[in-house]
Design a protein around this motif. Structure first.
Motif, PDB file in Angstrom:
ATOM      1  N   PRO A  52      -7.996  67.871 -18.502  1.00  0.00           N
ATOM      2  CA  PRO A  52      -7.260  69.036 -17.987  1.00  0.00           C
ATOM      3  C   PRO A  52      -6.731  68.849 -16.563  1.00  0.00           C
ATOM      4  N   MET A  53      -7.303  67.941 -15.812  1.00  0.00           N
ATOM      5  CA  MET A  53      -6.883  67.717 -14.420  1.00  0.00           C
ATOM      6  C   MET A  53      -6.152  66.380 -14.279  1.00  0.00           C
ATOM      7  N   ARG A  54      -5.519  65.918 -15.340  1.00  0.00           N
ATOM      8  CA  ARG A  54      -4.940  64.570 -15.344  1.00  0.00           C
ATOM      9  C   ARG A  54      -3.809  64.380 -14.334  1.00  0.00           C
ATOM     10  N   HIS A  55      -3.227  65.456 -13.843  1.00  0.00           N
ATOM     11  CA  HIS A  55      -2.156  65.344 -12.852  1.00  0.00           C
ATOM     12  C   HIS A  55      -2.644  65.611 -11.428  1.00  0.00           C
ATOM     13  N   ALA A  56      -3.943  65.636 -11.224  1.00  0.00           N
ATOM     14  CA  ALA A  56      -4.496  65.907  -9.884  1.00  0.00           C
ATOM     15  C   ALA A  56      -4.121  64.819  -8.891  1.00  0.00           C
ATOM     16  N   HIS A  57      -3.878  63.626  -9.379  1.00  0.00           N
ATOM     17  CA  HIS A  57      -3.538  62.531  -8.472  1.00  0.00           C
ATOM     18  C   HIS A  57      -2.212  62.769  -7.753  1.00  0.00           C
ATOM     19  N   LEU A  58      -1.381  63.652  -8.270  1.00  0.00           N
ATOM     20  CA  LEU A  58      -0.113  63.938  -7.606  1.00  0.00           C
ATOM     21  C   LEU A  58      -0.315  64.676  -6.281  1.00  0.00           C
ATOM     22  N   ALA A  59      -1.423  65.376  -6.154  1.00  0.00           N
ATOM     23  CA  ALA A  59      -1.730  66.043  -4.879  1.00  0.00           C
ATOM     24  C   ALA A  59      -2.073  65.027  -3.798  1.00  0.00           C
ATOM     25  N   THR A  60      -2.429  63.824  -4.201  1.00  0.00           N
ATOM     26  CA  THR A  60      -2.694  62.763  -3.235  1.00  0.00           C
ATOM     27  C   THR A  60      -1.434  62.434  -2.447  1.00  0.00           C
ATOM     28  N   PHE A  61      -0.278  62.669  -3.054  1.00  0.00           N
ATOM     29  CA  PHE A  61       0.988  62.437  -2.361  1.00  0.00           C
ATOM     30  C   PHE A  61       1.069  63.276  -1.089  1.00  0.00           C
ATOM     31  N   ALA A  62       0.686  64.549  -1.190  1.00  0.00           N
ATOM     32  CA  ALA A  62       0.710  65.434  -0.019  1.00  0.00           C
ATOM     33  C   ALA A  62      -0.309  64.997   1.027  1.00  0.00           C
ATOM     34  N   VAL A  63      -1.487  64.594   0.577  1.00  0.00           N
ATOM     35  CA  VAL A  63      -2.515  64.123   1.514  1.00  0.00           C
ATOM     36  C   VAL A  63      -2.022  62.873   2.237  1.00  0.00           C
ATOM     37  N   ALA A  64      -1.391  61.964   1.499  1.00  0.00           N
ATOM     38  CA  ALA A  64      -0.891  60.727   2.102  1.00  0.00           C
ATOM     39  C   ALA A  64       0.227  61.011   3.104  1.00  0.00           C
ATOM     40  N   ALA A  65       1.115  61.944   2.769  1.00  0.00           N
ATOM     41  CA  ALA A  65       2.174  62.310   3.709  1.00  0.00           C
ATOM     42  C   ALA A  65       1.576  62.896   4.990  1.00  0.00           C
ATOM     43  N   GLY A  66       0.537  63.703   4.843  1.00  0.00           N
ATOM     44  CA  GLY A  66      -0.150  64.249   6.008  1.00  0.00           C
ATOM     45  C   GLY A  66      -0.801  63.158   6.848  1.00  0.00           C
ATOM     46  N   MET A  67      -1.367  62.157   6.194  1.00  0.00           N
ATOM     47  CA  MET A  67      -1.976  61.050   6.926  1.00  0.00           C
ATOM     48  C   MET A  67      -0.936  60.296   7.747  1.00  0.00           C
ATOM     49  N   ILE A  68       0.228  60.085   7.161  1.00  0.00           N
ATOM     50  CA  ILE A  68       1.284  59.379   7.883  1.00  0.00           C
ATOM     51  C   ILE A  68       1.740  60.195   9.094  1.00  0.00           C
ATOM     52  N   LEU A  69       1.911  61.488   8.905  1.00  0.00           N
ATOM     53  CA  LEU A  69       2.330  62.343  10.020  1.00  0.00           C
ATOM     54  C   LEU A  69       1.281  62.398  11.123  1.00  0.00           C
TER      55      LEU A  69
END
Length: 118
Positions: A52-69
């Motif tokens: 049911p949470m198979r697309h949770a990895h897409l939220a990692t995109f936002a975390v990674a963008a925050g890390m870069i900023l």
């Protein structure tokens, strides 16, 4: 799911990196931010194994963008290697977060039997 394994490994690297780059003891916000980010990355990667949470990895995109900023725009009161680490790991997480869970499997259309036309 190989990309989720890499995301978990990058999360483990984030846990270890304050010790490798010798963050100052008084930079508690940097220690806490690094551990919180690592926890979120690992939890998102592991939760995508659950169907049911198979697309949770897409939220990692936002975390990674925050890390870069954070690595680019925060003041330089921490070791420069810490910020470079955030940027590099963020870029890697950006790339791996877009890889689908079943990327190593062939497409469904290849698995189906071809229609015979007689």
């Amino acid at each position: 799911m190989w990309s989720r394994v890499v995301e978990v490994m990058l999360g483990c690297w984030l846990v270890v990196s304050p010790f490798v780059f010798r963050y100052a003891d008084n930079a508690t916000w940097l220690w806490g931010g690094t551990f919180a980010t690592a926890t979120v990355v690992i939890l998102l990667a592991l939760s995508s194994y659950w169907r049911p949470m198979r697309h949770a990895h897409l939220a990692t995109f936002a975390v990674a963008a925050g890390m870069i900023l954070v690595g680019r725009f925060l003041p330089a009161d921490a070791p420069p290697l810490a910020y470079q680490n955030f940027i590099y790991v963020g870029v890697l997480l950006l790339m791996f977060s877009l890889v689908p869970n079943d990327a190593s499997r062939p497409p469904r259309s290849w698995k189906e039997a071809p229609a015979t036309s007689n």
